[in-house]
Design a protein around this motif. Structure first.
Motif, PDB file in Angstrom:
ATOM      1  N   VAL A  12      32.462 -35.847  92.972  1.00  0.00           N
ATOM      2  CA  VAL A  12      32.769 -37.716  91.910  1.00  0.00           C
ATOM      3  C   VAL A  12      32.116 -38.423  90.723  1.00  0.00           C
ATOM      4  N   GLY A  29      30.193 -39.925  94.472  1.00  0.00           N
ATOM      5  CA  GLY A  29      30.667 -39.278  95.654  1.00  0.00           C
ATOM      6  C   GLY A  29      31.470 -38.360  95.754  1.00  0.00           C
ATOM      7  N   THR A  30      32.249 -38.321  96.504  1.00  0.00           N
ATOM      8  CA  THR A  30      32.899 -36.385  96.988  1.00  0.00           C
ATOM      9  C   THR A  30      34.176 -36.498  97.025  1.00  0.00           C
ATOM     10  N   GLY A  31      34.894 -35.401  96.652  1.00  0.00           N
ATOM     11  CA  GLY A  31      36.573 -35.461  96.421  1.00  0.00           C
ATOM     12  C   GLY A  31      36.379 -34.179  97.341  1.00  0.00           C
ATOM     13  N   THR A  42      39.855 -38.668  96.894  1.00  0.00           N
ATOM     14  CA  THR A  42      38.181 -39.716  96.699  1.00  0.00           C
ATOM     15  C   THR A  42      39.052 -41.530  97.318  1.00  0.00           C
ATOM     16  N   ASN A  43      37.435 -41.431  97.524  1.00  0.00           N
ATOM     17  CA  ASN A  43      37.661 -43.012  97.327  1.00  0.00           C
ATOM     18  C   ASN A  43      37.154 -43.953  96.817  1.00  0.00           C
ATOM     19  N   VAL A  55      34.749 -34.404  87.305  1.00  0.00           N
ATOM     20  CA  VAL A  55      34.648 -34.168  88.626  1.00  0.00           C
ATOM     21  C   VAL A  55      34.206 -33.303  88.437  1.00  0.00           C
ATOM     22  N   GLY A 109      29.898 -33.407 101.436  1.00  0.00           N
ATOM     23  CA  GLY A 109      29.598 -33.909 101.093  1.00  0.00           C
ATOM     24  C   GLY A 109      28.691 -33.639  99.986  1.00  0.00           C
ATOM     25  N   GLY A 155      34.389 -40.098 100.340  1.00  0.00           N
ATOM     26  CA  GLY A 155      35.761 -39.723  99.906  1.00  0.00           C
ATOM     27  C   GLY A 155      35.152 -37.870 100.467  1.00  0.00           C
ATOM     28  N   GLY A 156      34.507 -37.232 100.780  1.00  0.00           N
ATOM     29  CA  GLY A 156      34.400 -35.974 101.469  1.00  0.00           C
ATOM     30  C   GLY A 156      35.065 -35.779 102.496  1.00  0.00           C
ATOM     31  N   ILE A 168      38.956 -37.818 105.939  1.00  0.00           N
ATOM     32  CA  ILE A 168      37.961 -38.434 104.730  1.00  0.00           C
ATOM     33  C   ILE A 168      36.977 -39.744 105.061  1.00  0.00           C
ATOM     34  N   THR A 170      34.623 -41.887 104.714  1.00  0.00           N
ATOM     35  CA  THR A 170      34.846 -43.738 103.874  1.00  0.00           C
ATOM     36  C   THR A 170      34.033 -45.154 104.034  1.00  0.00           C
TER      37      THR A 170
END
Length: 202
Positions: A12, A29-31, A42-43, A55, A109, A155-156, A168, A170
């Motif tokens: 992300v 980040g990660t999703g 995600t976060n 993404v 992530g 977010g992963g 998730i 955070t």
């Protein structure tokens, strides 16, 4: 665990235009894909101040995404990708009701944008609370774990050995001013995360 969850992991990117009007990466980040129509968790802090969200799926496909829902009390955001791969796989979610201290978990992530990376650890605690360094947010009912995570991991998914998502990722707790991992990570239970999307998790 990794091979199972890998197709559902996305990078992300929070973008904003620079002085020349070119988009530059403001946050990464990660999703994780939780509905195969391109709905991603995600976060919130990864995308909150971004002018544009992008993404990148496991197969390399890039897509703009819109924020369709937020849960600030859980630091969660729901994204809808505008373009999705033909063979997109949604992650399998698993109840945290049977999660015990010492259970093995994996975090997947993009720490510092590198990845996807996978780290292993155990559940260190349940029903933890965490206040953000700025003191603005109090997150509750968190899973504490010791698999290494760093900025970009947010977010992963936190997954079991079977690759099923229980949380998730955070936050990390670091008593110094530096924002890197010292052994304590926190994840929002997947039940809270699924509620943010309005889908039954199991």
């Amino acid at each position: 665990a990794y091979e199972v969850i890998r197709p559902s992991i996305v990078r992300v990117r929070g973008l904003e235009p620079d002085e020349d009007g070119e988009d530059r990466e403001k946050s990464v980040g990660t999703g994780v894909v939780i509905v195969d129509k391109g709905i991603i968790l995600t976060n919130l802090h990864v995308v909150l101040s971004a002018k544009r969200v992008q993404v990148v799926f496991a197969d390399g496909l890039q897509s703009d995404a819109t924020i369709t829902g937020v849960r600030p009390e859980h630091d969660l955001a729901v994204l809808q990708a505008q373009t999705i791969p033909d063979d997109l796989f949604a992650a399998t979610m698993r109840s945290t009701s049977n999660l015990k201290l010492g259970d093995q978990v994996f975090a997947v992530g993009f720490p510092f944008g590198i990845g996807p990376s996978v780290t292993a650890g155990v559940v260190s605690g349940l029903r933890r609370e965490f206040r953000s360094p700025e003191g603005k947010r109090l997150l509750t009912n968190l899973i504490q774990f010791d698999a290494a995570v760093n900025p970009g991991s947010s977010g992963g998914p936190l997954v079991t050995a079977e690759g099923e998502v229980v949380g998730i990722v955070t936050a990390i707790l670091n008593p110094t001013e530096q924002g890197f991992f010292v052994g304590i990570g926190f994840a929002v239970p997947i039940e809270n995360a699924a509620a943010a999307v309005g889908v039954p998790p199991f």
